[in-house]
Motif scaffolding. Structure first.
Motif, short mmCIF file in Angstrom:
data_model
loop_
_atom_site.label_atom_id
_atom_site.label_comp_id
_atom_site.label_asym_id
_atom_site.label_seq_id
_atom_site.Cartn_x
_atom_site.Cartn_y
_atom_site.Cartn_z
N VAL A 82 1.02 -1.35 0.12
CA VAL A 82 0.06 0.14 0.02
C VAL A 82 0.80 1.31 -0.04
O VAL A 82 1.78 1.20 0.80
N GLU A 83 0.56 2.14 -0.80
CA GLU A 83 1.26 3.32 -0.99
C GLU A 83 0.62 4.74 -1.21
O GLU A 83 -0.43 4.55 -1.73
N LEU A 84 0.90 5.68 -0.11
CA LEU A 84 0.27 6.96 -0.18
C LEU A 84 1.08 7.85 -0.72
O LEU A 84 2.35 7.96 -0.38
N SER A 85 0.59 8.92 -1.54
CA SER A 85 1.61 9.85 -2.09
C SER A 85 0.74 11.18 -2.12
O SER A 85 -0.37 11.14 -2.41
N VAL A 86 1.42 12.22 -2.24
CA VAL A 86 1.05 13.49 -2.27
C VAL A 86 2.05 14.45 -2.86
O VAL A 86 3.33 14.17 -2.57
N GLN A 87 1.59 15.36 -3.73
CA GLN A 87 2.58 16.11 -4.50
C GLN A 87 2.29 17.51 -4.90
O GLN A 87 1.03 17.47 -5.25
N LYS A 88 3.28 18.41 -5.15
CA LYS A 88 2.93 19.52 -5.75
C LYS A 88 3.58 19.55 -7.14
O LYS A 88 4.91 19.26 -7.24
N THR A 89 2.80 19.73 -8.21
CA THR A 89 3.39 19.45 -9.57
C THR A 89 3.52 20.86 -10.49
O THR A 89 3.80 20.45 -11.58
N ALA A 90 3.26 21.92 -9.86
CA ALA A 90 3.23 22.99 -10.62
C ALA A 90 4.05 24.10 -10.00
O ALA A 90 4.02 23.95 -8.64
N GLY A 91 4.49 25.01 -10.69
CA GLY A 91 5.29 26.17 -10.06
C GLY A 91 6.69 25.93 -9.86
O GLY A 91 7.43 25.03 -10.14
N LEU A 92 7.30 27.14 -9.46
CA LEU A 92 8.72 27.27 -9.02
C LEU A 92 9.17 26.29 -8.20
O LEU A 92 10.07 25.45 -8.34
N VAL A 93 8.54 25.96 -7.21
CA VAL A 93 8.82 25.04 -5.93
C VAL A 93 8.00 24.01 -6.09
O VAL A 93 6.67 23.95 -6.18
N ARG A 94 8.50 22.63 -6.32
CA ARG A 94 7.72 21.20 -6.27
C ARG A 94 8.01 20.52 -5.23
O ARG A 94 9.11 20.40 -4.89
N TRP A 95 7.31 19.40 -4.70
CA TRP A 95 7.58 18.64 -3.83
C TRP A 95 6.71 17.47 -4.07
O TRP A 95 5.68 17.41 -4.74
#
Length: 672
Positions: free
Chosen positions: A477-490
């Motif tokens: 089981v895997e849970l993921s969250v991400q920021k995909t746009a902009g200058l800063v991504r994570w």
């Protein structure tokens, strides 16, 4: 670390200032912009059935190394090249043999591919066996997990690594293109030359590549063994490598698609820095054919067919360079994939795969054979689908596979394998997404896990398998969250993998001779099964990762692998944090990175030595200029600038084989 934080903070502020005029709210695809045009190229994951971009891989977490980043990180082995990627460590047995370890999973649980086909070496059998795929001539290297891995094998429960060199060209180049590179490294007096060239004649596309590497024993910061001045210092004995690799390919390209073939040959003589000083003489010849037909039938996007035959052999040499054990693998693989247009909103790929191998590890001295001649066959059908359900993207995959192993002496075994995966991605606000994936996979025991019963001199073990082993069953089981746009991504990932009947090698502490009788030459290693759980977390933040000006990255990863009834799994990676800062403008590019690994004392019951923490500081500097039709890049790479004594917990030789000390790489690369 305070200096590192200050550098990173300065980089972030400078990047924000230099790009304040840009619209950072859009979800532009990631990529490189070498000409500074403001257009960012997409990074396409070729091993994904949907050929989606790197930033879309929330259901199949991916990393793609290409371009300058790949050239900066390229080492003498695939494990070294990928060892600082998120969730990836390396087995590290000298310069010649280092295989990627993904989330604490190693060996046959991490599948190695070349252009989407199995490498078909024996690197999954033991850490001292080098991967027979060369990163120096690769266009990109992909790390992939999740539903898409089901296309390539049920056993890839850790993930897969795909080396893309495009020896079978897929497009017609209007003129000759290519690159050549030469580099010299001080730590091992290493010399490396490589190159690729592509062109076309009419509708025929042609490709050639080659790599030549000579590296001597590398320098180490202290003594070979911790606190033992008599163990040797200066250079790590038997850490040299001598590698040669050449590949040729061609294809016929037309509006309907393409069809082509390639051939490659690899030789590699390298040392294993064990106390016995083993050497491995490796040779592989590979033949591949591939074709794609666009829109073959109504309702279908394309039909892809691949077939490959690999002839692999390596000899483990003793002190007198006489062969002691000869490993031989003959493998033929076929794949057919049919991608369909959307049906009820679902789009995807289904196909068939077959594999036929003959593997053995036979004594060259008339003693007991390590692994008898064994024929293995497998037939599989797979399906991977994707659908957008409102804002939520669904992904699902399934694979049915039958594996049969037939040794010339011993018990025949057959395994019916069922694997599946399902996941969902939810963009809960513009530029942000969360996802969850559940995977169920079954893995058939490998040939050596079933039938080993003989000496393995390079690892100084006498290996004993068990022909009655059950198949492994993994639930992840895997849970993921991400920021995909902009200058800063994570991005951040949490995972838990429960594996029933996990197979591992238990070094019992009993010493035996080459015949398996009581003695003092070899450690008895018995393959055993037990239920295991692997848990972990990963996080990464990037600033202006591919744009001009300042850029930065911070990351951290950790994993815990435990046998439910017997403590930690062997060779578990250390917890790591890292940071890097870079600058890119016009012809100049520079970077500095620091990785800190904590001490690792989570040991298996038979492991005796913890590893200390270490700091690995690397740097890069390059300048590019025009010279007629050539782009000439002069580069300098500095590795382990602190000259820290680095012993990695994932190496079976950590007690006597530290990584290389401080070294500088000088090089020049020409592109045309």
């Amino acid at each position: 670390m305070n200096t590192q934080k200050t550098l990173l903070a300065s980089a972030i502020l400078a990047a924000i200032s230099s790009t304040a005029h840009a619209d950072t709210s859009s979800a532009e695809p990631q990529g490189a912009d070498p000409q500074g045009t403001g257009q960012v190229q997409q990074v396409v994951v070729t091993a994904n059935p949907f050929r989606s971009t790197e930033g879309d891989q929330i259901l199949t977490p991916a990393k793609v190394l290409q371009g300058d980043e790949l050239r900066d990180k390229a080492g003498s082995s695939l494990g070294e090249t990928l060892s600082q990627e998120l969730g990836v460590s390396a087995s590290a047995l000298g310069a010649g043999a280092s295989r990627p370890i993904i989330r604490g999973m190693e060996g046959p649980r991490v599948k190695m591919l070349e252009n989407g086909m199995a490498v078909s070496d024996v690197s999954g059998l033991s850490n001292d066996h080098a991967v027979a795929a060369e990163g120096a001539v690769a266009r990109q290297i992909e790390i992939l997990r999740g539903p898409a891995a089901l296309l390539y094998g049920s056993g890839a429960i850790g993930g897969l690594v795909n080396v893309v060199n495009e020896r079978i060209p897929t497009t017609l180049e209007p003129k000759l293109t290519g690159q050549a590179e030469a580099r010299y490294s001080t730590v091992d007096t290493g010399k490396n030359a490589s190159g690729t060239i592509d062109g076309s004649v009419g509708k025929f596309a042609l490709h050639a590549d080659g790599n030549w590497r000579n590296a001597d024993d590398y320098k180490i910061p202290g003594t070979r063994s911790i606190g033992d001045p008599d163990s040797g210092s200066g250079r790590l004995a038997n850490s040299f490598t001598r590698e040669r690799n050449v590949g040729l390919g061609g294809s016929y390209v037309d509006d309907w698609g393409y069809a082509g073939a390639s051939v490659s040959h690899l030789t590699n003589l390298y040392g294993i820095p064990s106390a016995e000083g083993s050497r491995i003489d490796q040779e592989q010849t590979r033949y591949d054919i591939e074709g794609v037909v666009k829109a073959p039938f109504a309702g279908f996007e394309n039909l892809k067919f691949k077939a490959g035959h690999t002839s692999y052999e390596h000899a483990e040499l003793g002190e007198d360079d006489a062969p002691e054990v000869i490993f031989d693998n003959r493998s033929t693989e076929t794949r057919a994939e049919l991608s369909h247009l959307p049906v009820g909103g679902w789009r995807g790929t289904f196909g068939l795969q077959t594999e036929n191998t003959h593997f053995s590890a036979l004594s060259a001295e008339g003693g007991p054979d390590t692994v008898p001649v064994t024929r293995s066959t497998s037939q599989a059908g797979f399906l991977v689908e994707e659908k957008d359900l409102g804002p939520v993207r669904l992904s699902a995959g399934a694979r049915l596979e039958h594996v049969k192993r037939q040794p010339v002496t011993g018990l025949d075994r057959s395994f019916g394998l069922k694997s599946g995966s399902v996941g969902a991605q939810w963009p809960f606000m513009p530029g942000y997404a969360a996802g969850v994936t559940y995977s169920y996979a079954q893995r058939a025991p490998a040939t050596e896990e079933l039938y080993s019963h003989g000496p393995h001199d390079a690892t100084v073990t006498f290996d004993i398998g068990n022909p009655d082993f059950r198949k492994e069953v993994s639930r992840n089981v895997e849970l993921s969250v991400q920021k995909t746009a902009g200058l800063v991504r994570w991005k951040a990932n949490l995972y838990r993998n429960k594996v029933d009947d996990f197979i591992y090698g238990n070094v019992t502490g009993v010493l035996v001779d080459e015949e398996g009788n009581p003695g003092s030459d070899l450690r008895e290693r018995i393959f055993e099964q037990g239920n295991a759980t692997i848990r972990g977390a990963e996080a990464e933040l990037t600033v202006n990762e591919h744009g001009a000006g300042w850029s930065g990255r911070v990351f951290a990863d950790t994993s815990r692998g435990k046998l439910d009834a017997a403590g930690s799994l062997p060779l578990q990676p250390a917890d790591r944090i890292g940071a890097s800062v870079g600058y890119k403008m016009d012809a100049l590019r520079a970077g500095l990175s620091l990785v800190h690994a904590r001490g690792q004392d989570r040991l298996a019951s038979f492991e005796g030595t913890p590893t200390d923490s270490y700091n690995q500081l690397n740097a890069n500097l390059s300048y590019t200029q025009k010279a007629g039709a050539l782009d000439l890049t002069y580069f300098l790479l500095a590795k382990n600038l602190l000259n820290d004594e680095i012993r990695v917990s994932t190496s079976v030789l950590k007690d006597i084989a530290p990584l290389a000390g401080r070294g500088i790489v000088f090089g020049v690369r020409a592109k045309f």
